[in-house]
Scaffold this active site. Structure first.
Site, PDB file in Angstrom:
ATOM      1  N   HIS B  83    -120.305 104.700  18.173  1.00  0.00           N
ATOM      2  CA  HIS B  83    -119.661 106.018  18.263  1.00  0.00           C
ATOM      3  C   HIS B  83    -120.546 107.102  17.652  1.00  0.00           C
ATOM      4  O   HIS B  83    -121.110 106.924  16.578  1.00  0.00           O
ATOM      5  CB  HIS B  83    -118.324 105.965  17.515  1.00  0.00           C
ATOM      6  CG  HIS B  83    -117.553 107.245  17.601  1.00  0.00           C
ATOM      7  ND1 HIS B  83    -116.849 107.608  18.716  1.00  0.00           N
ATOM      8  CD2 HIS B  83    -117.403 108.259  16.720  1.00  0.00           C
ATOM      9  CE1 HIS B  83    -116.278 108.794  18.519  1.00  0.00           C
ATOM     10  NE2 HIS B  83    -116.609 109.210  17.304  1.00  0.00           N
ATOM     11  N   ASN B 123    -114.156  99.206  14.248  1.00  0.00           N
ATOM     12  CA  ASN B 123    -115.324  99.455  13.402  1.00  0.00           C
ATOM     13  C   ASN B 123    -115.786 100.901  13.584  1.00  0.00           C
ATOM     14  O   ASN B 123    -116.132 101.311  14.697  1.00  0.00           O
ATOM     15  CB  ASN B 123    -116.442  98.479  13.799  1.00  0.00           C
ATOM     16  CG  ASN B 123    -117.643  98.563  12.872  1.00  0.00           C
ATOM     17  OD1 ASN B 123    -118.002  99.641  12.391  1.00  0.00           O
ATOM     18  ND2 ASN B 123    -118.264  97.426  12.611  1.00  0.00           N
ATOM     19  N   GLY B 125    -118.418 102.356  13.058  1.00  0.00           N
ATOM     20  CA  GLY B 125    -119.778 102.485  13.583  1.00  0.00           C
ATOM     21  C   GLY B 125    -119.920 101.973  15.001  1.00  0.00           C
ATOM     22  O   GLY B 125    -121.000 102.068  15.594  1.00  0.00           O
ATOM     23  N   GLU B 126    -118.864 101.417  15.553  1.00  0.00           N
ATOM     24  CA  GLU B 126    -118.944 100.877  16.913  1.00  0.00           C
ATOM     25  C   GLU B 126    -117.992 101.668  17.832  1.00  0.00           C
ATOM     26  O   GLU B 126    -118.303 102.764  18.246  1.00  0.00           O
ATOM     27  CB  GLU B 126    -118.664  99.372  16.897  1.00  0.00           C
ATOM     28  CG  GLU B 126    -119.683  98.633  15.997  1.00  0.00           C
ATOM     29  CD  GLU B 126    -119.572  97.111  16.061  1.00  0.00           C
ATOM     30  OE1 GLU B 126    -119.259  96.551  17.116  1.00  0.00           O
ATOM     31  OE2 GLU B 126    -119.817  96.473  15.007  1.00  0.00           O
ATOM     32  N   MET B 127    -116.796 101.162  18.091  1.00  0.00           N
ATOM     33  CA  MET B 127    -115.902 101.864  19.007  1.00  0.00           C
ATOM     34  C   MET B 127    -115.047 102.905  18.279  1.00  0.00           C
ATOM     35  O   MET B 127    -114.477 103.797  18.911  1.00  0.00           O
ATOM     36  CB  MET B 127    -115.051 100.852  19.767  1.00  0.00           C
ATOM     37  CG  MET B 127    -115.916  99.948  20.660  1.00  0.00           C
ATOM     38  SD  MET B 127    -115.070  98.482  21.308  1.00  0.00           S
ATOM     39  CE  MET B 127    -114.197  99.184  22.700  1.00  0.00           C
TER      40      MET B 127
END
Lengths: 333, 333
Positions: B83, B123, B125-127
């Site tokens: 993201h 997360n 830092g991810e989705m």
């Protein structure tokens, strides 16, 4: 090859029903017709390229990222996400039925799909690659070299081959057999009386003056905010960027209404999240008409009958990179 | 349903050839076996969810973004893009054959695929979504509600249903019929003498001590840099993050070598771009052996025989959002 053949079979089915029933009704909207003379090998190659994020600098963004074929050929965002999470200036138009438009991009700056396809690859705010790098990537991959050779009879890939193949694939992305098209072909039961009333209102109130033809749009440029200015914080001014003419300020290509159920949010700035909102704004700004809630709901019901058969094909498997392939650079900015 | 049925047919083909030929050769590597007792409806639902970017805050990142099924179930980047274009800490492991691993993630912090699937969604830092929001999105879409009801018999979707369905889809993502598996099943002509020599070297030199089983990996945690420290700027320390034990520093789950041709770059930090480099480093650091160029090439040739049938299914069409669906927030950070 199988998936393209499947498309052709769908198209043939459409022709068969056309023959079996009466001619299409005499309306200002015509049914989607299947593409003619598709080069199957070229379209299959174009499909791989459409899904290949290695055409972007980051190795993360493909054509399908913003024209997602799982989601009506759009990204369903107000404006798109580009390289390094840059916010794009404009709403991503659907690639579905885009072959039916007089020109490409909201401002029509590309005359056809092939010219369009080269743009995002090299746009620093979108895929952020360049045509030399994109070709270097493809030329390093023997399976691609072989496939370009099979299709184009060349050993040196050029950007024209790349965009030609992508455009050929995109020409297959038509969506026949919507309920409304079935009605147009003579099936009275394909849409309800309520939906039909919505269509009649769509015609009589003047929506169809711009949203006409087989794509219900894409046939002209029109001013956004004709009778009343359109309020937006989006700075894009439309076709003036192409022609330089003051008269073209806020002129945009009329978007297709095909599959409009799937291509939210609406307008060039993506500010209308629902069809109800979009119909209301269009009525007031373009037609000087305040649709009642019932009228609005009828028109929306009609618009929902424009969802056709979505593209159906196997997810492509991409040939792998190798030691000679330029490595993606997602984080070096 | 058709695409899953296709998978089952492939699997049946595998069983047939197993019966027709001798038993698998007695080797420390075994052929990929088809998944048993797949719930077809659950897997089809899971496929849609796997491709649905609305499980992310931005509406742009899906499971398939970093586990791209067109590209060996990985993103082919050193570390992933999350993201807001955040640089992920670690190389995205392939989802292909991941059901064959003893645990999920490089550090094994999830015990199975279902537990894994919930991680990236929430997360930051991810989705960058969260489980409440993800459920709100799905629960707002009648087509999803109906499908969850068909599969699970519930009207209220939970994150457990979501991750159960995704895991079921992922269990279908095995890749049988690689040339090496054909050899394992008794077809002497399936791989060349050179490739076979590479396999023999792979076994005799000790690679197979860790890369064994049907996935050639995923069966144990091992120290990265066993005989010689691994030099990297990547700060991730592996399984110590799970166990807190100092002995688990730099312990990582041994990655599968299935489809390793497609899952570049290599290691948890993605720093090895080619198989040649990866084999060289592994030989020196894990086995204390400097492979000659010829030995290295032979092992690489063997590794290239591990590419199996890639997942083959129709690109899913996702049900559209509506006025009740929470709108993606790509740019509000």
């Amino acid at each position: 090859m199988r998936s393209i053949i499947k498309t052709v079979i769908v198209a043939t089915g459409l022709i068969a029903s056309q023959v079996a029933s009466a001619l299409p009704r005499n309306e200002p909207v015509s049914p989607i017709t299947p593409p003619e003379e598709i080069h199957i090998g070229k379209a299959e190659l174009g499909k791989k390229l459409f899904f290949d994020p290695r055409l972007s600098k980051s190795g993360f963004i493909s054509c399908n990222s913003c024209h997602n074929l799982s989601m009506g050929g759009s990204d369903n965002l107000k404006t798109s996400i580009g390289h390094n999470w840059q916010q794009g200036p404009i709403n991503s138009p659907t690639v579905l039925n885009s072959s039916l438009s007089i020109a490409q991009f909201w401002d029509g700056r590309a005359s056809d799909l092939q010219e369009q396809a080269g743009g995002p690859i090299a746009n620093p705010g979108e895929m952020a690659s360049n045509h030399v790098l994109a070709i270097d990537v493809l030329q390093s991959i023997p399976q691609y070299v072989r496939e370009f050779n099979q299709v184009f009879g060349v050993t040196e890939i050029t950007i024209e081959h790349v965009t030609d193949a992508i455009a050929e694939f995109e020409r297959t992305l038509v969506t026949p057999n919507s309920p409304f098209d079935q009605w147009l072909m003579g099936d009275d039961s394909a849409i309800s009386d309520y939906e039909l009333a919505g269509y009649r209102l769509f015609v009589e109130s003047g929506c169809v003056a711009c949203h006409n033809g087989s794509a219900l749009g894409g046939t002209s440029f029109q001013k956004m905010g004709l009778l009343e200015p359109y309020q937006t914080e989006n700075p894009v001014e439309g076709r003036i960027a192409v022609t330089g003419k003051d008269a073209d300020r806020f002129m945009f290509k009329v978007p297709t209404l095909r599959n409009v159920e799937l291509t939210y949010p609406y307008f060039h700035d993506g500010e209308a999240q629902t069809l109800t909102e979009a119909v209301d704004i269009m009525g007031r700004l373009q037609l000087g008409r305040k649709f009642t809630d019932d009228e609005n709901a009828k028109i929306v019901a009609f618009l929902l009958t424009l969802t056709g058969d979505q593209p159906s094909f196997d997810l492509p498997t991409l040939p792998p990179s190798n030691a000679d392939t330029p490595v993606p650079q997602p984080f070096d900015d």
